[in-house]
Design a protein around this motif. Structure first.
Motif, PDB file in Angstrom:
ATOM      1  N   VAL A   1       0.839  -1.202   0.000  1.00  0.00           N
ATOM      2  CA  VAL A   1       0.000   0.000   0.000  1.00  0.00           C
ATOM      3  C   VAL A   1       0.873   1.251   0.000  1.00  0.00           C
ATOM      4  N   ALA A   2       1.877   1.283   0.865  1.00  0.00           N
ATOM      5  CA  ALA A   2       2.753   2.450   0.966  1.00  0.00           C
ATOM      6  C   ALA A   2       3.461   2.714  -0.361  1.00  0.00           C
ATOM      7  N   ALA A   3       3.939   1.668  -1.016  1.00  0.00           N
ATOM      8  CA  ALA A   3       4.634   1.823  -2.296  1.00  0.00           C
ATOM      9  C   ALA A   3       3.680   2.330  -3.372  1.00  0.00           C
ATOM     10  N   ALA A   4       2.475   1.781  -3.414  1.00  0.00           N
ATOM     11  CA  ALA A   4       1.489   2.200  -4.420  1.00  0.00           C
ATOM     12  C   ALA A   4       1.051   3.644  -4.178  1.00  0.00           C
ATOM     13  N   GLU A   5       0.829   4.006  -2.917  1.00  0.00           N
ATOM     14  CA  GLU A   5       0.436   5.384  -2.600  1.00  0.00           C
ATOM     15  C   GLU A   5       1.523   6.365  -3.021  1.00  0.00           C
ATOM     16  N   LYS A   6       2.770   6.009  -2.743  1.00  0.00           N
ATOM     17  CA  LYS A   6       3.885   6.894  -3.104  1.00  0.00           C
ATOM     18  C   LYS A   6       3.981   7.021  -4.620  1.00  0.00           C
ATOM     19  N   ARG A   7       3.897   5.915  -5.325  1.00  0.00           N
ATOM     20  CA  ARG A   7       4.026   5.932  -6.782  1.00  0.00           C
ATOM     21  C   ARG A   7       2.902   6.724  -7.445  1.00  0.00           C
ATOM     22  N   LEU A   8       1.673   6.534  -6.939  1.00  0.00           N
ATOM     23  CA  LEU A   8       0.502   7.167  -7.559  1.00  0.00           C
ATOM     24  C   LEU A   8       0.241   8.584  -7.053  1.00  0.00           C
ATOM     25  N   GLY A   9       0.770   8.909  -5.880  1.00  0.00           N
ATOM     26  CA  GLY A   9       0.518  10.221  -5.302  1.00  0.00           C
ATOM     27  C   GLY A   9      -0.891  10.377  -4.752  1.00  0.00           C
ATOM     28  N   ILE A  10      -1.499   9.252  -4.380  1.00  0.00           N
ATOM     29  CA  ILE A  10      -2.844   9.251  -3.792  1.00  0.00           C
ATOM     30  C   ILE A  10      -2.850   8.331  -2.574  1.00  0.00           C
ATOM     31  N   GLN A  11      -3.925   8.388  -1.808  1.00  0.00           N
ATOM     32  CA  GLN A  11      -4.117   7.491  -0.673  1.00  0.00           C
ATOM     33  C   GLN A  11      -5.046   6.357  -1.098  1.00  0.00           C
ATOM     34  N   GLN A  12      -5.010   5.266  -0.342  1.00  0.00           N
ATOM     35  CA  GLN A  12      -5.932   4.170  -0.649  1.00  0.00           C
ATOM     36  C   GLN A  12      -7.357   4.687  -0.558  1.00  0.00           C
ATOM     37  N   GLY A  13      -8.195   4.224  -1.455  1.00  0.00           N
ATOM     38  CA  GLY A  13      -9.569   4.692  -1.534  1.00  0.00           C
ATOM     39  C   GLY A  13      -9.748   5.838  -2.516  1.00  0.00           C
TER      40      GLY A  13
END
Length: 85
Positions: free
Chosen positions: A23-35
């Motif tokens: 989750v942390a890696a995806a949030e950082k890469r996308l520049g968004i939070q989960q949800g």
């Protein structure tokens, strides 16, 4: 929802096996939070309580396709494939 959706399982087995790092890696890469969905509407990052594939933890659903024993690198590769479409 975005054109593509990455759903990361947050069940106990997945969490213990590193779902929080995915989750942390995806949030950082996308520049968004989960949800949330990226501003361009391409990718939504979601969490699920449990997808019922605990023996394959950590599990990620990429546009509904189950992928078990997911690594940070594999998750980021999937996001990159979607980003270049």
């Amino acid at each position: 929802p975005g054109k593509h959706t990455m759903t990361i399982c947050a069940g106990t087995a997945c969490y213990i096996k590193g779902a929080d790092k995915l989750v942390a890696a995806a949030e950082k890469r996308l520049g968004i939070q989960q949800g949330q969905t990226t501003p361009d509407g391409q990718i939504s990052l979601m969490m699920a309580r449990c997808v019922g594939a605990c023996s394959r933890a950590p599990v990620v659903l990429s546009d509904g396709e189950v992928a078990g024993e997911m690594t940070r690198e594999q998750a980021l590769e999937q996001l990159e494939r979607w980003a270049v479409e």
